[in-house]
Design an enzyme around this catalytic site. Structure first.
Site, PDB file in Angstrom:
ATOM      1  N   HIS A  89      35.796  48.155  67.003  1.00  0.00           N
ATOM      2  CA  HIS A  89      36.722  48.788  66.056  1.00  0.00           C
ATOM      3  C   HIS A  89      37.764  47.773  65.574  1.00  0.00           C
ATOM      4  CE1 HIS A  89      39.075  52.393  64.646  1.00  0.00           C
ATOM      5  NE2 HIS A  89      40.025  51.473  64.672  1.00  0.00           N
ATOM      6  N   GLU A  90      38.365  47.058  66.529  1.00  0.00           N
ATOM      7  CA  GLU A  90      39.394  46.086  66.166  1.00  0.00           C
ATOM      8  C   GLU A  90      38.806  44.894  65.416  1.00  0.00           C
ATOM      9  OE1 GLU A  90      42.439  46.843  66.391  1.00  0.00           O
ATOM     10  OE2 GLU A  90      41.984  48.672  67.495  1.00  0.00           O
ATOM     11  N   HIS A  93      38.828  45.570  61.779  1.00  0.00           N
ATOM     12  CA  HIS A  93      40.103  45.226  61.139  1.00  0.00           C
ATOM     13  C   HIS A  93      40.246  43.721  60.958  1.00  0.00           C
ATOM     14  CE1 HIS A  93      41.596  49.264  61.329  1.00  0.00           C
ATOM     15  NE2 HIS A  93      41.663  49.300  62.643  1.00  0.00           N
ATOM     16  N   ASP A 185      44.848  54.602  61.543  1.00  0.00           N
ATOM     17  CA  ASP A 185      44.247  53.921  60.391  1.00  0.00           C
ATOM     18  C   ASP A 185      44.288  54.776  59.142  1.00  0.00           C
ATOM     19  OD1 ASP A 185      43.631  51.713  61.977  1.00  0.00           O
ATOM     20  OD2 ASP A 185      41.705  52.564  62.575  1.00  0.00           O
TER      21      ASP A 185
END
Length: 399
Positions: A89-90, A93, A185
């Site tokens: 997930h990170e 980003h 988010d």
């Protein structure tokens, strides 16, 4: 079922010094992933223990023939899947940020999820939206992959149950982080949308922060309602309150930051700086204050000067206020003053965000306002804070 949420961060932090211990401010440094420094917060150990125990006990209750070690091993494997899920997930980003020109300082995995520490704010709403939604997009892909794998094996097997749990946990991560409220988010996407529509990033941040506060309240109310009908355990409601608290604090910070940003045009060092009132070294504090009042400068900053009339130190307001009235005739200004620090200076004429960047490293106390080599005023950070707080009185030169 643990719910990891993302706190994609653009906070300015000082990088750990070279040669510092492995356990730093962000946590334990694990190395680099795709060029990004990766840290693991010690709080993950608490989550690992809790999930391993709960998962193992739940599995053994469904399968009494399963050895305890086997149940706990699968629980630990599930913790590993959560770590991997949050990391991917990170990375969504981080990769989007790098692609769109925003530097990435580090990725940190924490108890409730993780955050990607950006080097600065997104320059445009489109960039903000794309970077913020890249994380949920990565989680959605992982949900689909785990779901497809689960569909390929029998549901009544340990592997099938494990893959279903991985798919469900990533689905929760995806949906939860997509909710429209900061610091999630979806809140950053909402911020970008309002920014694009109004042209005001600060208004967008404040509105998205308010939405985050509503979401935090909704988490508590919803969790309590589920607990009342026995749809949520006591551990579940405690975890829900912890998550809601994290959202609330992040959202409240966003609201304050948005409000402050909308008032940046009021930040002008020349207007906010207090004039100097010079008193010789050795002057009693009470006498210095009497002289300032008699000369019509009660709000000026007291500075200690030497025989050459050059400023040697600045009387620290909090230290001076702490001196009892009966002692003020016996305490010299030198005793409640700070020496000049070349790092705590601001050039005359500094305005707006440049002032905030300058005081960010040490947001307390006073800064010298200089014109060339001369000290021409004192900026108290408390005065700056009053300007940035909505509705606060504007500090003037007379205090």
């Amino acid at each position: 079922m643990p719910v990891a949420f993302d706190g994609m961060s653009q906070r300015e932090r000082r990088s750990p010094r070279r040669g510092a211990a492995l356990l730093g401010r962000r946590g334990v440094r694990l190395g680099h992933v795709l060029g990004f420094p990766l840290y693991l917060s010690p709080s993950w150990l608490l989550l690992a223990f809790a999930v391993t125990f709960v998962y193992g006990e739940s599995l053994r209750a469904d399968r009494p023939d399963l050895p305890a070690a086997g149940g706990y091993a699968l629980g630990l494997a599930f913790v590993g899947s959560l770590v991997l899920s949050v990391l991917l997930h990170e990375l969504g980003h981080a990769l989007a940020g790098r692609r769109l020109g925003i530097g990435v300082r580090a990725i940190t995995l924490e108890l409730l999820g993780g955050y990607t520490e950006m080097e600065g704010d997104a320059p445009r709403p489109r960039v903000e939206a794309l970077v913020s939604l890249a994380g949920p997009a990565a989680s959605l892909l992982l949900t689909l992959a785990a779901g497809a794998a689960a569909a390929a094996v029998p549901r009544d097997t340990l592997a099938g149950q494990f893959l279903v749990q991985v798919a469900v946990s990533n689905a929760i991560i995806t949906v939860f982080n997509a909710l429209p409220g900061l610091p999630l988010d979806g809140g950053r996407a909402l911020h970008a949308l309002i920014w694009a529509g109004t042209g005001d990033p600060h208004r967008g941040r404040e509105v998205a922060g308010r939405a985050g506060q509503v979401l935090a309240g909704g988490c508590v109310v919803g969790g309590w309602a589920l607990y009342q009908v026995s749809a949520l355990s006591l551990i579940g409601i405690v975890f829900t309150v912890i998550v809601a608290g994290s959202i609330w604090f992040g959202a409240t910070g966003a609201v304050r930051l948005g409000r402050a940003g909308r008032r940046l045009h009021l930040v002008d060092v020349d207007r906010l700086a207090r004039p100097l009132y010079r008193v010789p070294s050795g002057t009693a504090l009470a006498e210095a204050e009497r002289r300032a009042a008699a000369d019509g400068a009660p709000g000026a900053a007291l500075v200690v000067v030497g025989p050459d009339d050059r400023v040697r130190a600045v009387v620290h307001e909090a230290a001076a206020d702490a001196v009892p009235p009966e002692r003020r005739d016996w305490v010299a200004v030198d005793d409640v003053a700070r020496g000049l620090d070349p790092a705590r200076t601001l050039p005359a004429g500094t305005r707006g965000s440049d002032v905030l960047k300058a005081v960010q490293a040490d947001p307390v106390g006073e800064y010298l306002v200089t014109a060339g080599e001369d000290v021409v005023g004192i900026l108290r950070v408390a005065d700056l804070a009053r300007v940035l707080e909505p509705g606060a009185p504007k500090p003037g030169k007379s205090g």
